[in-house]
Design an enzyme around this catalytic site. Structure first.
Site, PDB file in Angstrom:
ATOM      1  N   ARG A  56     -88.427 -17.914  23.515  1.00 51.26           N
ATOM      2  CA  ARG A  56     -87.651 -18.047  22.060  1.00 51.26           C
ATOM      3  C   ARG A  56     -87.455 -16.653  21.076  1.00 51.26           C
ATOM      4  O   ARG A  56     -88.202 -16.652  20.610  1.00 51.26           O
ATOM      5  CB  ARG A  56     -88.435 -18.848  21.067  1.00 51.26           C
ATOM      6  CG  ARG A  56     -88.850 -20.492  20.726  1.00 51.26           C
ATOM      7  CD  ARG A  56     -87.657 -20.403  21.166  1.00 51.26           C
ATOM      8  NE  ARG A  56     -88.054 -22.182  21.672  1.00 51.26           N
ATOM      9  CZ  ARG A  56     -87.597 -22.413  22.964  1.00 51.26           C
ATOM     10  NH1 ARG A  56     -87.405 -21.887  24.016  1.00 51.26           N
ATOM     11  NH2 ARG A  56     -87.632 -23.654  23.095  1.00 51.26           N
ATOM     12  N   SER A  94     -88.240 -26.558  14.351  1.00 55.31           N
ATOM     13  CA  SER A  94     -89.250 -25.953  15.211  1.00 55.31           C
ATOM     14  C   SER A  94     -89.295 -24.618  13.791  1.00 55.31           C
ATOM     15  O   SER A  94     -89.244 -23.658  13.938  1.00 55.31           O
ATOM     16  CB  SER A  94     -90.317 -25.898  15.937  1.00 55.31           C
ATOM     17  OG  SER A  94     -89.920 -27.011  17.242  1.00 55.31           O
ATOM     18  N   GLU A  97     -91.023 -19.087  14.225  1.00 59.37           N
ATOM     19  CA  GLU A  97     -89.458 -19.392  14.693  1.00 59.37           C
ATOM     20  C   GLU A  97     -88.231 -19.197  13.937  1.00 59.37           C
ATOM     21  O   GLU A  97     -87.996 -18.345  14.543  1.00 59.37           O
ATOM     22  CB  GLU A  97     -89.522 -21.041  15.631  1.00 59.37           C
ATOM     23  CG  GLU A  97     -88.522 -20.470  16.857  1.00 59.37           C
ATOM     24  CD  GLU A  97     -88.302 -22.115  17.489  1.00 59.37           C
ATOM     25  OE1 GLU A  97     -89.666 -22.457  17.698  1.00 59.37           O
ATOM     26  OE2 GLU A  97     -87.080 -22.440  17.669  1.00 59.37           O
TER      27      GLU A  97
HETATM   28  C1  LIG Z   1     -82.069 -30.295  13.934  1.00 60.11           C
HETATM   29  C2  LIG Z   1     -82.667 -29.039  14.554  1.00 60.11           C
HETATM   30  C3  LIG Z   1     -82.814 -29.244  15.454  1.00 60.11           C
HETATM   31  C4  LIG Z   1     -83.520 -27.950  16.774  1.00 60.11           C
HETATM   32  N1  LIG Z   1     -83.722 -28.020  17.284  1.00 60.11           N
HETATM   33  C5  LIG Z   1     -83.909 -26.597  18.403  1.00 60.11           C
HETATM   34  C6  LIG Z   1     -84.776 -27.473  19.767  1.00 60.11           C
HETATM   35  O1  LIG Z   1     -84.970 -27.880  20.326  1.00 60.11           O
HETATM   36  N2  LIG Z   1     -84.836 -25.414  20.092  1.00 60.11           N
HETATM   37  C7  LIG Z   1     -84.105 -24.594  19.841  1.00 60.11           C
HETATM   38  O2  LIG Z   1     -84.540 -23.830  20.493  1.00 60.11           O
HETATM   39  N3  LIG Z   1     -84.265 -24.365  18.700  1.00 60.11           N
HETATM   40  C8  LIG Z   1     -83.970 -25.853  18.542  1.00 60.11           C
HETATM   41  N4  LIG Z   1     -83.708 -25.142  16.457  1.00 60.11           N
HETATM   42  C9  LIG Z   1     -83.396 -24.226  15.918  1.00 60.11           C
HETATM   43  C10 LIG Z   1     -82.253 -23.447  16.005  1.00 60.11           C
HETATM   44  O3  LIG Z   1     -81.007 -24.211  16.232  1.00 60.11           O
HETATM   45  C11 LIG Z   1     -82.433 -22.271  17.561  1.00 60.11           C
HETATM   46  O4  LIG Z   1     -83.356 -21.497  16.785  1.00 60.11           O
HETATM   47  C12 LIG Z   1     -80.654 -21.636  17.220  1.00 60.11           C
HETATM   48  O5  LIG Z   1     -81.273 -21.053  18.253  1.00 60.11           O
HETATM   49  C13 LIG Z   1     -80.605 -20.578  16.021  1.00 60.11           C
HETATM   50  O6  LIG Z   1     -78.787 -20.901  16.119  1.00 60.11           O
HETATM   51  P1  LIG Z   1     -77.795 -20.317  15.468  1.00 60.11           P
HETATM   52  O7  LIG Z   1     -76.330 -20.302  15.474  1.00 60.11           O
HETATM   53  O8  LIG Z   1     -78.404 -21.557  14.277  1.00 60.11           O
HETATM   54  O9  LIG Z   1     -78.734 -18.950  14.660  1.00 60.11           O
HETATM   55  P2  LIG Z   1     -79.245 -18.564  13.073  1.00 60.11           P
HETATM   56  O10 LIG Z   1     -79.982 -19.431  12.274  1.00 60.11           O
HETATM   57  O11 LIG Z   1     -77.494 -18.004  12.008  1.00 60.11           O
HETATM   58  O12 LIG Z   1     -79.076 -16.928  13.511  1.00 60.11           O
HETATM   59  C14 LIG Z   1     -80.202 -16.870  13.981  1.00 60.11           C
HETATM   60  C15 LIG Z   1     -81.023 -15.300  14.659  1.00 60.11           C
HETATM   61  O13 LIG Z   1     -80.008 -14.881  15.353  1.00 60.11           O
HETATM   62  C16 LIG Z   1     -79.424 -14.538  14.746  1.00 60.11           C
HETATM   63  N5  LIG Z   1     -77.622 -14.173  15.735  1.00 60.11           N
HETATM   64  C17 LIG Z   1     -77.588 -15.342  15.639  1.00 60.11           C
HETATM   65  N6  LIG Z   1     -76.001 -15.071  16.171  1.00 60.11           N
HETATM   66  C18 LIG Z   1     -76.794 -13.396  16.700  1.00 60.11           C
HETATM   67  C19 LIG Z   1     -75.447 -13.159  16.816  1.00 60.11           C
HETATM   68  N7  LIG Z   1     -74.330 -13.327  17.511  1.00 60.11           N
HETATM   69  N8  LIG Z   1     -75.534 -11.310  17.020  1.00 60.11           N
HETATM   70  C20 LIG Z   1     -77.494 -10.886  17.467  1.00 60.11           C
HETATM   71  N9  LIG Z   1     -77.819 -12.169  16.616  1.00 60.11           N
HETATM   72  C21 LIG Z   1     -77.154 -13.196  16.074  1.00 60.11           C
HETATM   73  C22 LIG Z   1     -79.635 -14.187  13.422  1.00 60.11           C
HETATM   74  O14 LIG Z   1     -79.388 -12.829  12.424  1.00 60.11           O
HETATM   75  C23 LIG Z   1     -81.067 -14.937  13.367  1.00 60.11           C
HETATM   76  O15 LIG Z   1     -82.274 -13.576  13.267  1.00 60.11           O
HETATM   77  C24 LIG Z   1     -83.242 -26.920  15.219  1.00 60.11           C
HETATM   78  C25 LIG Z   1     -82.993 -26.109  14.589  1.00 60.11           C
HETATM   79  C26 LIG Z   1     -82.295 -27.616  14.146  1.00 60.11           C
HETATM   80  C27 LIG Z   1     -81.933 -27.179  12.422  1.00 60.11           C
END
Ligand SMILES: Cc1cc2nc3c(=O)[nH]c(=O)nc-3n(C[C@H](O)[C@H](O)[C@H](O)COP(=O)(O)OP(=O)(O)OC[C@H]3O[C@@H](n4cnc5c(N)ncnc54)[C@H](O)[C@@H]3O)c2cc1C
Length: 297
Positions: free
Chosen positions: A171, A220, A290
């Site tokens: 992660r 998580s 996380e």
């Molecule tokens: C229902 C649910 C299920 C999930 N299941 C999982 C799972 O199975 N496994 C898992 O690993 N995670 C899971 N997650 C967590 C989440 O989806 C992940 O961590 C995902 O990687 C976040 O992506 P996001 O586009 O929403 O990022 P955001 O939440 O928008 O951002 C997360 C972080 O990344 C940074 N960021 C985002 N995009 C960029 C970019 N382009 N460049 C630089 N920095 C950036 C942001 O500033 C922030 O610090 C889940 C979440 C939910 C709500």
């Protein structure tokens, strides 16, 4: 000219002022971003980040907001959302996805082109950029497994990193918490029958459905500490169902916090701190988040 005037005059991006961040996060809580922009081009992204730096305005890039907790006090800067920068296409024999592409869109593309390798990520509601930064994964597979290169934008320059230089670990990547924006990632995948890819997608979605609670969450909340499952520790500590204001530890999965319509970011934050304290007092294990915090807590 001030930041706001230049923003309106030059960026051509859709800018919103005092935008409630609960509209843009999976937890559905949090205060207002002073400025909020959705960009659909690298040009727009570069313009906005350059302008923010020039005027010393803080900025934060987000994807789908599924792993962030925004403070109730909001964010005194500009939040740049990349969801509209979402093309997925072939680059030679690799699949390249722009940072704002939804993981499910990417996986649908691989299905349509009979390619296998990313199906375990199906159902993670993330953008490619967010998933790369967090090295998202599920069922023993991480997005980094199939990455060849990651392209970033930093200080007006495009940089291409080979996978080995991305410092992927559990992660985590070198891009997390840095002022370097991931703009695309390329994937090397294997050819496969369409039905087999479809079956994999169905299998992983079913597994996800069986373990994951429904409702508003950030997935998580905690990383699994070495040798332990965070969810199992929270369960053993009897914290499932524990509620603070509008935030509650899921009865189904201890590592999920669910929010209801009354919830505030402070409720979620206080619950996270309480869980950490309890787990340390009971098991001597320090949990680390996380979920990423935005703004002051
Ligand atoms: C229902 C649910 C299920 C999930 N299941 C999982 C799972 O199975 N496994 C898992 O690993 N995670 C899971 N997650 C967590 C989440 O989806 C992940 O961590 C995902 O990687 C976040 O992506 P996001 O586009 O929403 O990022 P955001 O939440 O928008 O951002 C997360 C972080 O990344 C940074 N960021 C985002 N995009 C960029 C970019 N382009 N460049 C630089 N920095 C950036 C942001 O500033 C922030 O610090 C889940 C979440 C939910 C709500």
């Amino acid at each position: 000219m001030g930041f706001k005037d230049e923003l309106l005059e030059f960026t051509h991006a859709k800018i919103r002022f005092n935008e409630p961040m609960k509209r843009h996060t999976a937890l559905g809580v949090g205060g207002k971003a002073k400025y909020f922009a959705e960009v659909d081009s690298l040009y727009g992204l570069n313009l906005l980040t350059t302008l923010a730096q020039k005027h010393r305005v803080k900025y934060k890039v987000i994807g789908n907001g599924t792993n962030v907790l925004v403070s109730d006090n909001g964010y005194e800067g500009i939040i740049i959302c990349l969801k509209k920068l979402s093309d997925v296409f072939f680059k030679r024999d690799e699949v390249r996805a722009m940072a704002g592409a939804n993981l499910d869109k990417l996986i649908k593309f691989t299905l349509d082109h009979r390619l296998t390798g990313l199906e375990a990520l199906s159902g993670i509601p993330a953008t490619v950029g967010g998933a790369v930064v967090m090295n998202a994964g599920a069922f023993g597979h991480n997005i980094s497994d199939r990455i060849t290169t990651v392209e970033t934008l930093c200080g007006g320059k495009i940089k291409i990193y080979d996978k080995e230089d991305c410092k992927f670990s559990y992660r985590k990547s070198r891009f997390l918490g840095k002022k370097e924006t991931v703009v695309s990632a390329s994937f090397k995948l294997d050819g496969c029958e369409r039905d087999a890819v479809m079956n994999n997608i169905k299998k992983y979605r079913e597994r996800r459905k069986n373990v994951q609670p429904t409702g508003k969450s950030c997935g998580s909340v905690f990383k699994n500490p070495t040798k332990y499952s965070a969810g199992a520790l929270i369960d053993k500590a009897g914290l499932k169902g524990y509620t603070l204001g509008g935030a509650k530890v899921s009865e189904r999965h201890g590592n999920f916090i669910l929010t209801d319509s009354r919830a505030t970011a402070s409720d979620v934050y206080a619950l996270i701190q309480y869980i950490k304290e309890e787990i340390f007092n009971i098991f001597g294990v320090r949990l680390s988040e996380e979920v990423e915090y935005i703004g002051e807590f």
